[in-house]
Design an enzyme around this catalytic site. Structure first.
Site, PDB file in Angstrom:
ATOM      1  CG  HIS A 182     -22.670  10.490 -41.811  1.00  0.00           C
ATOM      2  ND1 HIS A 182     -23.931  11.079 -41.523  1.00  0.00           N
ATOM      3  CD2 HIS A 182     -22.301  10.073 -40.682  1.00  0.00           C
ATOM      4  CE1 HIS A 182     -24.268  10.978 -40.487  1.00  0.00           C
ATOM      5  NE2 HIS A 182     -23.354  10.416 -39.638  1.00  0.00           N
ATOM      6  NE  ARG A 289     -15.495   4.362 -30.903  1.00  0.00           N
ATOM      7  CZ  ARG A 289     -14.216   4.170 -31.539  1.00  0.00           C
ATOM      8  NH1 ARG A 289     -14.140   3.319 -32.231  1.00  0.00           N
ATOM      9  NH2 ARG A 289     -13.098   4.703 -31.137  1.00  0.00           N
ATOM     10  CD  GLU A 423     -12.237   7.611 -22.904  1.00  0.00           C
ATOM     11  OE1 GLU A 423     -11.984   7.652 -24.337  1.00  0.00           O
ATOM     12  OE2 GLU A 423     -13.264   7.345 -22.371  1.00  0.00           O
ATOM     13  CG  ASN A 444      -9.118   7.854 -30.508  1.00  0.00           C
ATOM     14  OD1 ASN A 444      -8.193   7.819 -31.212  1.00  0.00           O
ATOM     15  ND2 ASN A 444     -10.515   7.393 -30.884  1.00  0.00           N
ATOM     16  CB  CYS A 492      -9.510   0.248 -27.697  1.00  0.00           C
ATOM     17  SG  CYS A 492     -10.229   1.577 -26.517  1.00  0.00           S
TER      18      CYS A 492
HETATM   19  C1  PEP Z   1     -10.695   6.847 -27.432  1.00  0.00           C
HETATM   20  O1  PEP Z   1     -11.105   8.011 -27.022  1.00  0.00           O
HETATM   21  O2  PEP Z   1      -9.407   6.752 -27.646  1.00  0.00           O
HETATM   22  C2  PEP Z   1     -11.678   6.005 -27.828  1.00  0.00           C
HETATM   23  C3  PEP Z   1     -11.473   4.792 -28.209  1.00  0.00           C
HETATM   24  O3  PEP Z   1     -13.144   6.054 -27.423  1.00  0.00           O
HETATM   25  P1  PEP Z   1     -13.953   7.147 -28.677  1.00  0.00           P
HETATM   26  O4  PEP Z   1     -13.032   7.311 -29.929  1.00  0.00           O
HETATM   27  O5  PEP Z   1     -15.096   6.390 -28.930  1.00  0.00           O
HETATM   28  O6  PEP Z   1     -14.080   8.379 -27.964  1.00  0.00           O
HETATM   29 MG    MG Z   2     -12.962   8.318 -26.121  1.00  0.00          MG
END
Ligand code: PEP
Ligand code: MG
Length: 532
Positions: A182, A289, A423, A444, A492
Protein backbone atom coordinates in the site's frame (compact mmCIF):
# COMPACT_ATOMS: atom_id res chain seq x y z
CA UNK A 1 33.58 7.58 4.77
CA UNK A 2 33.20 5.54 1.57
CA UNK A 3 29.91 5.84 -0.24
CA UNK A 4 27.56 2.86 0.08
CA UNK A 5 25.79 1.55 -3.05
CA UNK A 6 22.72 -0.61 -2.50
CA UNK A 7 20.63 -2.28 -5.19
CA UNK A 8 16.98 -3.04 -4.57
CA UNK A 9 13.73 -3.04 -6.52
CA UNK A 10 12.16 0.09 -7.99
CA UNK A 11 8.77 0.69 -6.36
CA UNK A 12 8.03 4.29 -7.33
CA UNK A 13 9.85 6.23 -10.08
CA UNK A 14 11.88 9.42 -9.86
CA UNK A 15 15.15 10.75 -8.44
CA UNK A 16 15.64 12.33 -5.01
CA UNK A 17 18.44 13.62 -2.86
CA UNK A 18 18.15 14.53 0.81
CA UNK A 19 19.19 14.08 4.42
CA UNK A 20 18.57 10.60 5.79
CA UNK A 21 15.93 10.00 8.46
CA UNK A 22 16.25 6.56 10.02
CA UNK A 23 12.88 5.28 11.23
CA UNK A 24 12.94 3.08 14.28
CA UNK A 25 9.94 1.74 16.14
CA UNK A 26 9.04 3.86 19.18
CA UNK A 27 7.67 2.01 22.21
CA UNK A 28 5.35 3.93 24.54
CA UNK A 29 5.18 3.04 28.22
CA UNK A 30 1.85 2.29 29.89
CA UNK A 31 0.86 1.50 33.45
CA UNK A 32 -1.40 -1.55 33.50
CA UNK A 33 -4.11 -2.37 36.06
CA UNK A 34 -4.15 -5.80 37.70
CA UNK A 35 -7.73 -6.40 36.69
CA UNK A 36 -8.27 -8.50 33.51
CA UNK A 37 -11.77 -7.03 33.06
CA UNK A 38 -10.35 -3.50 33.17
CA UNK A 39 -7.55 -4.46 30.76
CA UNK A 40 -10.03 -6.04 28.32
CA UNK A 41 -12.17 -2.88 28.48
CA UNK A 42 -9.07 -0.73 27.85
CA UNK A 43 -8.21 -2.79 24.77
CA UNK A 44 -11.79 -2.61 23.47
CA UNK A 45 -11.75 1.19 23.90
CA UNK A 46 -8.35 1.49 22.20
CA UNK A 47 -9.47 -0.59 19.21
CA UNK A 48 -12.62 1.48 18.88
CA UNK A 49 -10.57 4.68 19.27
CA UNK A 50 -8.19 3.58 16.50
CA UNK A 51 -11.08 2.56 14.25
CA UNK A 52 -12.88 5.90 14.79
CA UNK A 53 -9.67 7.81 14.16
CA UNK A 54 -9.10 6.11 10.80
CA UNK A 55 -12.78 6.52 9.86
CA UNK A 56 -12.42 10.28 10.54
CA UNK A 57 -9.27 10.40 8.39
CA UNK A 58 -11.10 8.65 5.53
CA UNK A 59 -13.68 11.47 5.41
CA UNK A 60 -10.96 13.97 4.47
CA UNK A 61 -9.24 11.94 1.74
CA UNK A 62 -10.11 10.26 -1.51
CA UNK A 63 -9.47 7.46 -3.94
CA UNK A 64 -6.73 4.95 -3.43
CA UNK A 65 -5.67 6.37 -0.06
CA UNK A 66 -9.20 5.99 1.30
CA UNK A 67 -9.31 2.38 0.01
CA UNK A 68 -6.10 1.61 1.88
CA UNK A 69 -7.46 2.97 5.14
CA UNK A 70 -10.79 1.17 4.57
CA UNK A 71 -8.74 -2.02 4.59
CA UNK A 72 -7.45 -1.12 8.07
CA UNK A 73 -10.95 -0.27 9.34
CA UNK A 74 -12.22 -3.64 8.07
CA UNK A 75 -9.35 -5.41 9.89
CA UNK A 76 -10.14 -3.58 13.15
CA UNK A 77 -13.84 -4.42 12.85
CA UNK A 78 -13.03 -8.11 12.48
CA UNK A 79 -13.31 -9.67 15.99
CA UNK A 80 -11.01 -12.49 14.94
CA UNK A 81 -8.05 -10.06 15.03
CA UNK A 82 -8.40 -9.25 18.74
CA UNK A 83 -9.74 -12.58 20.04
CA UNK A 84 -6.29 -14.06 20.84
CA UNK A 85 -5.39 -10.86 22.76
CA UNK A 86 -8.53 -11.08 24.92
CA UNK A 87 -7.68 -14.72 25.57
CA UNK A 88 -4.24 -13.78 26.91
CA UNK A 89 -5.65 -10.87 28.94
CA UNK A 90 -7.99 -13.26 30.75
CA UNK A 91 -4.86 -15.09 31.90
CA UNK A 92 -3.60 -11.93 33.60
CA UNK A 93 -1.45 -10.31 30.89
CA UNK A 94 -1.65 -6.51 30.45
CA UNK A 95 -3.67 -5.21 27.49
CA UNK A 96 -0.71 -3.67 25.61
CA UNK A 97 1.46 -6.79 25.94
CA UNK A 98 -1.45 -9.02 24.95
CA UNK A 99 -2.24 -6.91 21.88
CA UNK A 100 1.40 -6.80 20.81
CA UNK A 101 1.76 -10.58 21.23
CA UNK A 102 -1.39 -11.27 19.22
CA UNK A 103 -0.58 -8.83 16.43
CA UNK A 104 3.04 -9.93 16.19
CA UNK A 105 1.81 -13.46 15.44
CA UNK A 106 -0.50 -12.02 12.78
CA UNK A 107 2.34 -9.91 11.29
CA UNK A 108 4.67 -12.90 11.21
CA UNK A 109 1.93 -14.85 9.38
CA UNK A 110 1.60 -12.11 6.73
CA UNK A 111 5.39 -11.82 6.35
CA UNK A 112 5.68 -15.57 5.81
CA UNK A 113 2.84 -15.70 3.27
CA UNK A 114 3.61 -17.40 -0.03
CA UNK A 115 1.80 -14.70 -1.94
CA UNK A 116 3.62 -11.35 -2.26
CA UNK A 117 0.26 -9.55 -2.13
CA UNK A 118 -0.25 -10.76 1.43
CA UNK A 119 3.37 -10.19 2.43
CA UNK A 120 2.91 -6.61 1.26
CA UNK A 121 0.01 -6.19 3.71
CA UNK A 122 2.28 -6.80 6.76
CA UNK A 123 3.00 -3.06 7.00
CA UNK A 124 -0.74 -2.41 7.36
CA UNK A 125 -0.96 -4.81 10.30
CA UNK A 126 2.09 -3.14 11.91
CA UNK A 127 0.24 0.13 11.43
CA UNK A 128 -2.89 -1.23 13.10
CA UNK A 129 -0.82 -2.67 15.97
CA UNK A 130 0.95 0.62 16.65
CA UNK A 131 -2.17 2.74 16.34
CA UNK A 132 -4.03 0.68 18.94
CA UNK A 133 -0.92 0.71 21.20
CA UNK A 134 -0.86 4.50 20.89
CA UNK A 135 -4.48 4.62 22.02
CA UNK A 136 -3.72 2.31 24.94
CA UNK A 137 -0.78 4.39 26.15
CA UNK A 138 -2.17 7.78 25.18
CA UNK A 139 1.11 8.51 23.36
CA UNK A 140 1.22 9.02 19.58
CA UNK A 141 4.04 6.85 18.27
CA UNK A 142 3.62 7.58 14.54
CA UNK A 143 7.11 8.66 13.48
CA UNK A 144 7.40 12.23 12.25
CA UNK A 145 9.11 12.59 8.89
CA UNK A 146 10.54 15.97 7.96
CA UNK A 147 9.60 17.05 4.44
CA UNK A 148 12.34 16.46 1.86
CA UNK A 149 14.13 13.72 3.75
CA UNK A 150 15.10 10.25 2.58
CA UNK A 151 13.35 7.82 4.90
CA UNK A 152 15.48 4.75 5.52
CA UNK A 153 13.79 1.92 7.39
CA UNK A 154 13.05 -1.74 7.43
CA UNK A 155 9.54 -1.05 6.25
CA UNK A 156 7.17 1.89 6.62
CA UNK A 157 3.49 1.97 7.54
CA UNK A 158 0.81 3.83 5.55
CA UNK A 159 0.21 6.07 8.61
CA UNK A 160 3.85 7.13 8.78
CA UNK A 161 3.79 7.85 5.04
CA UNK A 162 0.55 9.83 5.23
CA UNK A 163 1.78 11.88 8.19
CA UNK A 164 4.60 13.34 6.06
CA UNK A 165 4.46 16.14 3.51
CA UNK A 166 5.83 14.78 0.20
CA UNK A 167 5.16 17.91 -1.81
CA UNK A 168 8.74 19.20 -1.30
CA UNK A 169 10.70 16.14 -2.32
CA UNK A 170 11.90 13.25 -0.24
CA UNK A 171 12.01 9.53 -0.96
CA UNK A 172 11.87 6.12 0.68
CA UNK A 173 14.63 3.50 0.92
CA UNK A 174 13.55 0.23 2.52
CA UNK A 175 15.48 -2.82 3.63
CA UNK A 176 12.35 -4.94 3.10
CA UNK A 177 9.01 -3.80 1.64
CA UNK A 178 7.36 -4.59 -1.69
CA UNK A 179 6.43 -2.71 -4.90
CA UNK A 180 2.87 -3.99 -4.43
CA UNK A 181 2.51 -2.69 -0.86
CA UNK A 182 0.00 0.00 0.00
CA UNK A 183 2.84 2.42 0.75
CA UNK A 184 4.28 1.83 -2.74
CA UNK A 185 0.89 2.64 -4.27
CA UNK A 186 0.73 5.80 -2.15
CA UNK A 187 4.29 6.77 -3.11
CA UNK A 188 3.49 6.42 -6.82
CA UNK A 189 0.32 8.48 -6.40
CA UNK A 190 2.20 11.25 -4.53
CA UNK A 191 5.25 11.17 -6.78
CA UNK A 192 7.70 10.10 -4.03
CA UNK A 193 10.54 7.90 -5.38
CA UNK A 194 10.81 4.60 -3.54
CA UNK A 195 13.21 1.64 -3.59
CA UNK A 196 12.49 -1.57 -1.67
CA UNK A 197 14.34 -4.79 -0.90
CA UNK A 198 17.74 -3.16 -0.27
CA UNK A 199 18.68 -5.74 2.35
CA UNK A 200 19.89 -4.95 5.87
CA UNK A 201 20.62 -1.25 6.42
CA UNK A 202 23.51 -1.59 8.81
CA UNK A 203 26.31 0.91 9.20
CA UNK A 204 29.66 0.75 10.94
CA UNK A 205 29.28 3.59 13.41
CA UNK A 206 27.36 6.71 12.41
CA UNK A 207 24.24 6.31 10.23
CA UNK A 208 24.58 8.07 6.87
CA UNK A 209 23.78 11.75 6.63
CA UNK A 210 22.80 12.00 2.97
CA UNK A 211 21.34 9.69 0.32
CA UNK A 212 20.62 9.63 -3.41
CA UNK A 213 17.58 7.57 -4.40
CA UNK A 214 17.01 6.40 -7.97
CA UNK A 215 13.43 5.12 -8.08
CA UNK A 216 13.78 4.30 -11.80
CA UNK A 217 16.79 2.00 -11.48
CA UNK A 218 16.01 0.79 -7.94
CA UNK A 219 19.28 1.94 -6.39
CA UNK A 220 20.30 4.01 -3.37
CA UNK A 221 23.67 5.60 -2.62
CA UNK A 222 24.31 6.57 1.00
CA UNK A 223 26.91 9.22 1.86
CA UNK A 224 27.88 9.86 -1.79
CA UNK A 225 31.29 11.23 -2.78
CA UNK A 226 31.09 14.86 -4.02
CA UNK A 227 31.57 13.76 -7.65
CA UNK A 228 28.77 11.11 -7.43
CA UNK A 229 26.49 13.73 -5.93
CA UNK A 230 27.35 16.28 -8.62
CA UNK A 231 26.54 13.81 -11.42
CA UNK A 232 23.30 12.78 -9.73
CA UNK A 233 22.25 16.42 -9.31
CA UNK A 234 22.93 16.96 -12.99
CA UNK A 235 20.65 14.03 -13.87
CA UNK A 236 17.98 15.41 -11.53
CA UNK A 237 18.15 18.83 -13.18
CA UNK A 238 17.64 17.26 -16.62
CA UNK A 239 14.75 15.12 -15.33
CA UNK A 240 13.10 18.11 -13.60
CA UNK A 241 13.38 20.25 -16.72
CA UNK A 242 11.83 17.43 -18.78
CA UNK A 243 8.98 17.10 -16.27
CA UNK A 244 8.36 20.87 -16.28
CA UNK A 245 8.27 20.89 -20.08
CA UNK A 246 5.93 17.89 -20.07
CA UNK A 247 3.59 19.53 -17.53
CA UNK A 248 3.30 22.57 -19.77
CA UNK A 249 1.92 20.37 -22.56
CA UNK A 250 -0.46 18.23 -20.55
CA UNK A 251 -3.60 19.97 -21.82
CA UNK A 252 -2.50 19.69 -25.46
CA UNK A 253 -3.61 16.67 -27.47
CA UNK A 254 -0.86 14.14 -28.15
CA UNK A 255 0.77 13.95 -31.57
CA UNK A 256 3.95 12.21 -32.71
CA UNK A 257 6.77 14.15 -34.39
CA UNK A 258 5.59 12.40 -37.57
CA UNK A 259 2.14 14.01 -37.11
CA UNK A 260 0.19 10.94 -35.95
CA UNK A 261 -2.59 11.78 -33.47
CA UNK A 262 -2.49 9.48 -30.44
CA UNK A 263 -5.42 9.41 -28.01
CA UNK A 264 -4.35 9.47 -24.35
CA UNK A 265 -6.94 8.10 -21.92
CA UNK A 266 -6.98 7.71 -18.14
CA UNK A 267 -6.89 4.63 -15.90
CA UNK A 268 -8.74 5.17 -12.64
CA UNK A 269 -10.10 3.15 -9.73
CA UNK A 270 -12.69 5.59 -8.36
CA UNK A 271 -14.25 8.98 -9.22
CA UNK A 272 -12.08 10.50 -6.48
CA UNK A 273 -9.03 9.87 -8.66
CA UNK A 274 -10.42 12.57 -10.96
CA UNK A 275 -10.79 15.22 -8.22
CA UNK A 276 -9.28 18.52 -9.29
CA UNK A 277 -8.39 17.22 -12.77
CA UNK A 278 -9.35 19.15 -15.89
CA UNK A 279 -11.00 16.68 -18.31
CA UNK A 280 -9.14 18.46 -21.11
CA UNK A 281 -5.95 16.59 -20.11
CA UNK A 282 -7.30 13.42 -21.72
CA UNK A 283 -9.33 12.04 -24.61
CA UNK A 284 -11.51 10.04 -22.26
CA UNK A 285 -11.21 7.27 -19.71
CA UNK A 286 -9.76 3.99 -20.92
CA UNK A 287 -10.06 1.85 -17.81
CA UNK A 288 -12.12 2.03 -14.63
CA UNK A 289 -11.01 -0.80 -12.35
CA UNK A 290 -14.35 -1.44 -10.61
CA UNK A 291 -13.00 -4.12 -8.28
CA UNK A 292 -11.73 -1.35 -5.99
CA UNK A 293 -15.35 -0.25 -5.42
CA UNK A 294 -16.14 -3.74 -4.31
CA UNK A 295 -13.05 -3.98 -2.14
CA UNK A 296 -13.83 -0.72 -0.31
CA UNK A 297 -17.54 -1.30 0.28
CA UNK A 298 -18.90 -3.17 3.26
CA UNK A 299 -20.26 -6.18 1.41
CA UNK A 300 -21.02 -5.99 -2.29
CA UNK A 301 -22.15 -2.54 -3.50
CA UNK A 302 -25.79 -2.55 -4.61
CA UNK A 303 -27.10 -1.40 -7.99
CA UNK A 304 -27.86 2.17 -6.90
CA UNK A 305 -24.43 2.61 -5.28
CA UNK A 306 -22.70 1.38 -8.45
CA UNK A 307 -24.90 3.47 -10.72
CA UNK A 308 -24.08 6.61 -8.69
CA UNK A 309 -20.33 5.99 -9.04
CA UNK A 310 -20.47 5.23 -12.78
CA UNK A 311 -22.62 8.30 -13.38
CA UNK A 312 -20.17 10.57 -11.52
CA UNK A 313 -17.35 9.36 -13.79
CA UNK A 314 -19.43 9.91 -16.94
CA UNK A 315 -20.46 13.38 -15.76
CA UNK A 316 -16.80 14.29 -15.20
CA UNK A 317 -15.85 13.15 -18.72
CA UNK A 318 -18.27 15.66 -20.32
CA UNK A 319 -19.12 13.44 -23.28
CA UNK A 320 -15.68 11.93 -23.78
CA UNK A 321 -15.71 8.12 -24.04
CA UNK A 322 -15.53 6.23 -20.73
CA UNK A 323 -14.64 2.54 -20.63
CA UNK A 324 -15.73 0.79 -17.46
CA UNK A 325 -14.39 -2.70 -16.88
CA UNK A 326 -16.61 -5.25 -15.19
CA UNK A 327 -15.36 -6.76 -11.98
CA UNK A 328 -11.84 -8.20 -12.26
CA UNK A 329 -11.63 -9.88 -8.87
CA UNK A 330 -9.26 -12.74 -8.12
CA UNK A 331 -5.60 -13.13 -9.04
CA UNK A 332 -3.78 -10.35 -7.19
CA UNK A 333 -7.12 -8.72 -6.28
CA UNK A 334 -8.94 -10.97 -3.80
CA UNK A 335 -12.32 -9.78 -2.48
CA UNK A 336 -13.58 -11.25 0.77
CA UNK A 337 -16.78 -13.22 0.31
CA UNK A 338 -16.46 -13.31 -3.47
CA UNK A 339 -13.18 -14.78 -4.65
CA UNK A 340 -12.05 -18.29 -3.83
CA UNK A 341 -9.66 -18.59 -0.86
CA UNK A 342 -6.53 -20.70 -1.10
CA UNK A 343 -6.55 -21.28 -4.86
CA UNK A 344 -3.31 -23.08 -5.74
CA UNK A 345 -2.51 -20.54 -8.43
CA UNK A 346 -4.90 -17.57 -8.28
CA UNK A 347 -3.56 -15.98 -11.49
CA UNK A 348 -4.69 -19.10 -13.36
CA UNK A 349 -7.88 -19.53 -11.39
CA UNK A 350 -11.40 -18.21 -11.15
CA UNK A 351 -10.70 -14.53 -11.80
CA UNK A 352 -12.14 -11.75 -13.96
CA UNK A 353 -14.91 -12.78 -16.36
CA UNK A 354 -14.65 -16.39 -15.16
CA UNK A 355 -15.74 -15.34 -11.67
CA UNK A 356 -18.46 -13.00 -12.98
CA UNK A 357 -19.97 -15.79 -15.08
CA UNK A 358 -19.75 -18.15 -12.11
CA UNK A 359 -21.55 -15.62 -9.92
CA UNK A 360 -24.31 -14.26 -12.21
CA UNK A 361 -26.28 -12.82 -9.29
CA UNK A 362 -23.35 -10.43 -8.62
CA UNK A 363 -22.62 -9.82 -12.32
CA UNK A 364 -26.23 -8.96 -13.20
CA UNK A 365 -26.30 -6.16 -10.60
CA UNK A 366 -23.23 -4.59 -12.20
CA UNK A 367 -24.64 -4.95 -15.73
CA UNK A 368 -27.92 -3.28 -14.67
CA UNK A 369 -26.06 -0.38 -13.05
CA UNK A 370 -23.96 0.01 -16.23
CA UNK A 371 -27.04 0.04 -18.53
CA UNK A 372 -28.60 2.74 -16.34
CA UNK A 373 -25.41 4.82 -16.33
CA UNK A 374 -25.06 4.49 -20.12
CA UNK A 375 -27.72 7.17 -20.71
CA UNK A 376 -25.40 9.77 -19.13
CA UNK A 377 -22.52 9.68 -21.58
CA UNK A 378 -20.40 7.72 -24.05
CA UNK A 379 -20.10 4.58 -21.96
CA UNK A 380 -18.35 1.43 -23.18
CA UNK A 381 -18.12 -1.73 -21.11
CA UNK A 382 -15.23 -4.17 -21.23
CA UNK A 383 -14.71 -7.66 -19.91
CA UNK A 384 -11.46 -8.71 -18.20
CA UNK A 385 -9.55 -11.97 -18.68
CA UNK A 386 -11.41 -13.15 -21.77
CA UNK A 387 -9.84 -16.32 -23.18
CA UNK A 388 -12.51 -17.80 -25.50
CA UNK A 389 -15.33 -16.25 -27.59
CA UNK A 390 -18.07 -18.03 -25.63
CA UNK A 391 -17.22 -15.95 -22.53
CA UNK A 392 -17.95 -12.78 -24.49
CA UNK A 393 -21.11 -14.32 -25.95
CA UNK A 394 -22.44 -15.36 -22.54
CA UNK A 395 -21.69 -11.94 -21.02
CA UNK A 396 -23.29 -10.26 -24.02
CA UNK A 397 -26.47 -12.34 -23.55
CA UNK A 398 -26.60 -11.35 -19.87
CA UNK A 399 -26.15 -7.68 -20.79
CA UNK A 400 -28.97 -7.92 -23.35
CA UNK A 401 -31.22 -9.59 -20.77
CA UNK A 402 -30.62 -6.88 -18.14
CA UNK A 403 -31.12 -4.11 -20.70
CA UNK A 404 -34.42 -5.68 -21.83
CA UNK A 405 -35.56 -6.13 -18.21
CA UNK A 406 -34.78 -2.50 -17.33
CA UNK A 407 -36.70 -1.27 -20.37
CA UNK A 408 -39.67 -3.44 -19.44
CA UNK A 409 -39.57 -1.85 -15.98
CA UNK A 410 -39.67 1.61 -17.59
CA UNK A 411 -36.22 2.57 -16.20
CA UNK A 412 -34.02 4.89 -18.29
CA UNK A 413 -31.19 2.79 -19.77
CA UNK A 414 -29.07 2.10 -22.84
CA UNK A 415 -27.14 -0.92 -24.06
CA UNK A 416 -23.43 0.05 -24.04
CA UNK A 417 -21.01 -1.42 -26.60
CA UNK A 418 -19.27 -4.47 -25.17
CA UNK A 419 -15.55 -4.97 -25.72
CA UNK A 420 -12.90 -7.30 -24.36
CA UNK A 421 -9.57 -6.97 -22.66
CA UNK A 422 -6.85 -8.80 -24.49
CA UNK A 423 -4.64 -10.05 -21.68
CA UNK A 424 -4.65 -13.79 -22.23
CA UNK A 425 -2.39 -14.93 -25.12
CA UNK A 426 -5.23 -17.16 -26.42
CA UNK A 427 -7.33 -14.02 -27.00
CA UNK A 428 -4.48 -12.10 -28.66
CA UNK A 429 -3.72 -14.99 -31.03
CA UNK A 430 -7.36 -15.28 -32.13
CA UNK A 431 -8.59 -11.71 -31.59
CA UNK A 432 -10.47 -11.72 -34.91
CA UNK A 433 -12.64 -14.59 -33.72
CA UNK A 434 -14.24 -12.45 -31.01
CA UNK A 435 -17.28 -10.35 -31.90
CA UNK A 436 -16.05 -7.57 -29.58
CA UNK A 437 -17.01 -3.91 -30.10
CA UNK A 438 -13.39 -2.99 -29.23
CA UNK A 439 -10.18 -4.47 -27.84
CA UNK A 440 -8.21 -3.11 -24.92
CA UNK A 441 -4.83 -4.74 -24.37
CA UNK A 442 -4.02 -5.45 -20.72
CA UNK A 443 -0.27 -5.60 -21.04
CA UNK A 444 0.30 -6.39 -17.36
CA UNK A 445 -1.44 -9.72 -17.60
CA UNK A 446 -0.62 -10.33 -21.27
CA UNK A 447 3.08 -10.01 -20.38
CA UNK A 448 2.95 -12.29 -17.34
CA UNK A 449 1.01 -14.99 -19.19
CA UNK A 450 3.19 -14.80 -22.30
CA UNK A 451 6.48 -14.79 -20.42
CA UNK A 452 5.36 -17.15 -17.61
CA UNK A 453 6.76 -14.55 -15.19
CA UNK A 454 4.37 -13.31 -12.50
CA UNK A 455 3.78 -9.57 -12.38
CA UNK A 456 4.40 -9.43 -8.61
CA UNK A 457 7.50 -11.58 -8.14
CA UNK A 458 10.67 -9.52 -8.06
CA UNK A 459 12.94 -12.48 -8.80
CA UNK A 460 11.50 -12.79 -12.33
CA UNK A 461 10.99 -9.05 -12.93
CA UNK A 462 13.54 -9.01 -15.76
CA UNK A 463 11.50 -11.60 -17.67
CA UNK A 464 8.26 -9.72 -17.06
CA UNK A 465 9.03 -7.37 -19.94
CA UNK A 466 6.35 -5.98 -22.26
CA UNK A 467 9.15 -4.92 -24.62
CA UNK A 468 9.96 -8.57 -25.32
CA UNK A 469 9.41 -9.29 -29.06
CA UNK A 470 6.97 -12.10 -28.20
CA UNK A 471 4.68 -9.74 -26.29
CA UNK A 472 5.02 -7.01 -28.92
CA UNK A 473 4.08 -9.57 -31.59
CA UNK A 474 0.84 -10.37 -29.75
CA UNK A 475 0.10 -6.66 -29.44
CA UNK A 476 0.71 -6.18 -33.20
CA UNK A 477 -1.52 -9.12 -33.99
CA UNK A 478 -4.35 -7.63 -31.90
CA UNK A 479 -3.94 -4.24 -33.56
CA UNK A 480 -4.12 -5.94 -36.95
CA UNK A 481 -7.28 -7.84 -35.94
CA UNK A 482 -8.86 -4.54 -34.87
CA UNK A 483 -7.92 -2.95 -38.20
CA UNK A 484 -9.44 -5.82 -40.18
CA UNK A 485 -12.64 -5.79 -38.15
CA UNK A 486 -12.83 -1.98 -38.08
CA UNK A 487 -12.88 -1.73 -34.28
CA UNK A 488 -10.69 0.31 -31.92
CA UNK A 489 -7.68 -1.15 -30.15
CA UNK A 490 -6.19 0.52 -27.08
CA UNK A 491 -3.58 -0.48 -24.49
CA UNK A 492 -4.26 0.16 -20.80
CA UNK A 493 -1.58 -1.82 -18.94
CA UNK A 494 1.36 -0.20 -17.11
CA UNK A 495 3.51 -0.46 -20.25
CA UNK A 496 1.53 2.46 -21.71
CA UNK A 497 3.12 4.71 -19.06
CA UNK A 498 6.63 3.31 -19.53
CA UNK A 499 8.09 5.92 -21.86
CA UNK A 500 11.02 3.63 -22.74
CA UNK A 501 8.44 1.55 -24.63
CA UNK A 502 6.48 4.34 -26.35
CA UNK A 503 8.28 4.03 -29.70
CA UNK A 504 7.92 0.22 -29.75
CA UNK A 505 4.24 0.37 -28.79
CA UNK A 506 3.37 2.97 -31.41
CA UNK A 507 5.30 0.93 -34.00
CA UNK A 508 2.68 -1.83 -33.58
CA UNK A 509 0.09 0.57 -34.97
CA UNK A 510 -1.52 1.41 -31.62
CA UNK A 511 -3.12 4.87 -31.55
CA UNK A 512 -4.79 4.80 -28.12
CA UNK A 513 -2.90 4.54 -24.81
CA UNK A 514 -4.43 4.66 -21.35
CA UNK A 515 -2.42 5.62 -18.25
CA UNK A 516 -2.89 6.87 -14.68
CA UNK A 517 -3.44 10.64 -14.41
CA UNK A 518 0.04 11.27 -12.99
CA UNK A 519 1.66 9.76 -16.13
CA UNK A 520 -0.26 11.80 -18.74
CA UNK A 521 2.19 14.70 -19.11
CA UNK A 522 5.25 12.46 -19.38
CA UNK A 523 3.56 10.19 -21.93
CA UNK A 524 2.46 13.08 -24.15
CA UNK A 525 6.02 14.42 -24.12
CA UNK A 526 7.36 10.98 -25.06
CA UNK A 527 4.80 10.63 -27.89
CA UNK A 528 5.91 14.00 -29.27
CA UNK A 529 9.42 12.56 -29.74
CA UNK A 530 8.32 9.51 -31.74
CA UNK A 531 9.33 10.01 -35.38
CA UNK A 532 6.74 7.89 -37.19
C1 PEP B 1 -3.60 -5.40 -17.33
O1 PEP B 1 -3.58 -6.61 -17.05
O2 PEP B 1 -2.74 -4.85 -18.04
C2 PEP B 1 -4.67 -4.53 -16.82
C3 PEP B 1 -4.81 -3.28 -17.23
O3 PEP B 1 -5.46 -5.04 -15.85
P1 PEP B 1 -5.02 -5.15 -14.29
O4 PEP B 1 -3.68 -4.49 -14.14
O5 PEP B 1 -6.09 -4.46 -13.51
O6 PEP B 1 -5.00 -6.64 -14.10
MG1 MG C 1 -5.30 -7.48 -16.09
Amino acid sequence: MAEIHLIGRAASPGLAIGPVTMLTAAVAKRTASDDPAQEAAALRAAIEGARAEIAEQIKTIQGEVADILEFQVAMLEDDALADPAYGVISEGIAADHAWRLALDVEIAGYRAAKDEYFRARAADIVDIRDRVLAHLSGVDTVPRITGGSIVAADDITPSAFLAADWSHGGAIALAAGSPSSHVAMLARARGAPMVVGLGPLSWNGQPPALALVDGDAGTVIFDPEPETRRLFEQRMAVANAAQAAADAGRLESARTAGGRRIAVLLNIAAPEDLAGLDPAICDGIGLVRTEFLFEASQGLPDEDAQYAVYRRILDWAEGRPVTIRTLDAGGDKPIAGLTIDDERNPFLGLRGIRLSLARPEVFRVQLRALCRAAVHGALKVMLPMIAVPSELDRASALLDAEFTALRAEGIACARPPLGIMVEVPAAALRAEAFGAAFYSIGSNDLTQYTMAAARDIGAVADLNDTGNPAVLALISQTVEAGRKRGVEVSLCGDAAADTRLTTALLATGLTILSVSPIAVARLKAAIAKVRS
